[in-house]
Write an enzyme that holds these catalytic residues in place. Structure first.
Site, mmCIF file in Angstrom:
data_model
loop_
_atom_site.group_PDB
_atom_site.id
_atom_site.type_symbol
_atom_site.label_atom_id
_atom_site.label_comp_id
_atom_site.label_asym_id
_atom_site.label_seq_id
_atom_site.Cartn_x
_atom_site.Cartn_y
_atom_site.Cartn_z
ATOM 1 N N HIS A 105 57.627 -86.365 8.013
ATOM 2 C CA HIS A 105 57.599 -86.116 6.673
ATOM 3 C C HIS A 105 56.785 -86.896 5.717
ATOM 4 O O HIS A 105 56.468 -86.442 4.689
ATOM 5 C CB HIS A 105 59.226 -86.352 6.438
ATOM 6 N N CYS A 122 48.127 -63.346 3.871
ATOM 7 C CA CYS A 122 48.648 -64.626 3.265
ATOM 8 C C CYS A 122 48.883 -65.689 4.284
ATOM 9 O O CYS A 122 49.632 -66.491 3.948
ATOM 10 C CB CYS A 122 50.210 -64.320 2.725
#
Ligand code: PEP
Ligand code: MG
Length: 551
Positions: free
Chosen positions: A182, A495
């Site tokens: 993270h 995308c």
């Protein structure tokens, strides 16, 4: 001078003095009171730790908020609290009990066969350490950097980064940690260069105040660089600064190739904050809003909360179209209480399949999206559509949601356009049939299309060489999708991550695909490559499909 090699975490080059936060020695050995007193001390410390986390959330953005919320919720976790309670009852001091329970929980998470859950182990350590520090009477202060510096740590705790004063934290160099951690993700979102996994020798040698060059391009750091290295780095930094001021004009420039062919450049986003940032960089709108991110915090927003979230996204896009993808949960995106363990989750109940299996969740999302469509140019698409059956089933759910809204007298846009992600070969092979069933646009998700075409799990590094992003097979599937879109006169966009690669993006445009949705921080790089692209004369170029739903 000494160079250390590590692993990439976040893009950039920086040269600055080292900042090593002094972690106080924890007073885990202090006098232990009676268990009831220790329990009371622990309960108070948890309240204070949660307050700190709530305060931090107020200035966090996007994913940072989710991490802090997870840590706050963890401090309410019954299993963790009772583990701590058991240690205290057995005679341990409260600080030692939290430290121990935290380590055991974190280790257990590290063993889980799921990258997302493994990431959470650092959060467990971070949250428990916060409680221990309060119990020790040394609550975690903000990072007190007196000058702009590179943070050096064994492992950076996610909430540490968020307490740094803006402009002071120039880079992060960790002896441990991983690209997927993270802290690395937050560094990327905040645009702070970071290299991790530099090893214990670096940790031993890197002294507070020493000069460090951190180069995420070569995934290395140079400790105490000599004059020559300093000179080279200074020159590179100068060139980069010139380049970024050169990029500034790019924001406003229309996205056209040298010969004047317009390309629509959209952004991949996850919420209002990054939409705002992408629009400021000149994005023409949002080509992919990954709505499932809002479910991955463990909260299930109700219809009203979702409606407000989508309307906020529309406002952030300032009148430009926002394409929301309905929840794509499953595989590496697990939501507690929704996803069941599966043998082979990439081929399991994910994306629209999961939504069809959980009509309650799907219905709530569709109602919220339909209502939001009354407020701005919204588009909706379904992930992991495998063919016309999925499309028909999903559109039947849309019809049910519309009927429910009509009977409630709720406002929505009757003609809201729905489209399909094309990320499974079977969908590409039947794109023509999907369009004939009323699919309003295609969005090609190359991240999954490549993994399913080559049977190479995108999460498994060992098969990375099979994950061929622009293989002939993938090119053919994209080509079929584009042809089907042209025939049906509907727009088609790419995308997947491949569109964020400037060279591949230019290649797609050469092949006649003129709408791309890219990661926010790659937008200007991709745009620059397109502005420098010269297409062959018009008569020898493929005719592009239509560029927008409303044209
Ligand atoms: C894709 O598969 O290309 C895509 C954009 O979806 P995700 O990466 O979220 O699966
Ligand atoms: Mg996908």
């Amino acid at each position: 001078m000494k160079e250390y090699k590590g692993t990439f975490a976040s893009e950039g080059l920086v040269m600055a003095p080292i900042y090593r936060p002094a972690r106080q020695a924890l007073g885990l050995g202090r006098v232990v009171h009676a268990p009831s007193q220790e329990r009371a001390l622990f309960d108070d410390a948890v309240v204070l730790a949660k307050d700190e986390l709530i305060r931090l959330q107020q200035r966090a953005v996007g994913e940072q908020k989710d991490i802090l919320l997870f840590q706050q919720e963890l401090l309410d976790d019954h299993a963790l609290l009772s583990e701590v309670g058991d240690y205290i009852a057995a005679g341990a001091g409260s600080a030692a009990a939290v430290e121990r329970a935290g380590l055991i929980f974190a280790r257990a998470l590290e063993q889980v066969d799921d990258a997302y859950i493994r990431l959470r182990s650092t959060d467990v350590l971070d949250a428990c350490r916060r409680v221990v520090e309060i119990l020790d009477g040394t609550p975690r202060g903000e990072m007190k950097m007196t000058r702009p510096s590179i943070l050096v740590a064994e492992q950076v705790l996610p909430s540490d980064i968020l307490t740094a004063e803006p402009g002071m934290l120039l880079g992060i160099a960790c002896s441990g940690g991983s690209t997927q951690s993270h802290a690395s993700i937050i560094a990327g979102v905040m645009g702070i260069p970071a290299v991790v996994g530099l090893g214990p020798a670096f940790w031993e040698a890197a002294e507070d105040g020493a000069l460090l060059v951190l180069d995420a391009e070569t995934n290395s750091v140079v400790l105490d660089p000599n004059e020559a290295v300093q000179q080279t780095v200074a020159e590179r930094l100068e060139r980069q600064a010139a380049l970024s001021s050169q990029y500034a004009w790019l924001r406003a420039a229309p996205c056209r190739t040298i010969d004047g062919t317009p390309v629509r450049l959209l952004a991949n986003c996850s919420g209002p904050q990054d939409i705002e940032a992408a629009i400021a960089l000149g994005a023409d709108g949002v080509g992919l809003l990954r709505s499932e991110f809002m479910m991955m915090t463990g909260e299930f927003p109700d219809e009203e909360e979702q409606y407000r979230f989508y309307v906020d996204c529309l406002h952030a896009a300032k009148g430009r179209p926002v394409t929301v993808r309905t929840f794509d949960l499953g595989a590496d995106k697990q939501a507690e209480g929704i996803n069941e363990p599966e043998e082979n989750p990439a081929l399991g109940l994910r994306g629209v399949r999961l939504c069809l299996a959980r009509p309650d969740i799907f219905h709530t999302q569709l109602c919220a999206l339909l209502r939001a469509s009354a407020e701005g140019p919204l588009r909706v698409m379904f992930p992991m559509v495998s063919g016309v059956e999925d499309w028909r089933d999903a559109m039947a759910c849309v019809a049910t949601a519309k009927a429910a809204l009509r009977s409630r007298g709720a406002r929505f846009q009757e003609g809201l356009v729905f489209g399909s992600m094309i990320e499974i070969p079977s969908a590409a092979l039947t794109a023509r049939e999907l369009a004939a069933q009323g699919c309003g646009f295609f969005s090609i998700g190359t991240n999954d299309l490549v993994q399913y075409t080559h049977a190479a799990d995108r999460m498994v590094p060992g098969v990375a060489h099979y994950y061929r992003q622009d293989s002939l097979a993938v090119q053919r599937l994209i080509g079929m999708t584009v042809e089907a879109a042209k025939e049906a006169d509907i727009p088609v966009c790419i995308c997947g991550q491949t569109a964020s690669d400037p060279e591949l993006a230019a290649e797609y445009v050469r092949r006649g695909l003129h709408m791309l949705s890219v990661t926010g921080n790659r937008l200007l790089k991709v745009k620059k490559a397109l502005l420098e692209l010269e297409l062959p004369p018009e008569e020898s170029r493929p005719v592009p499909p239509r560029m927008a739903v409303e044209e």
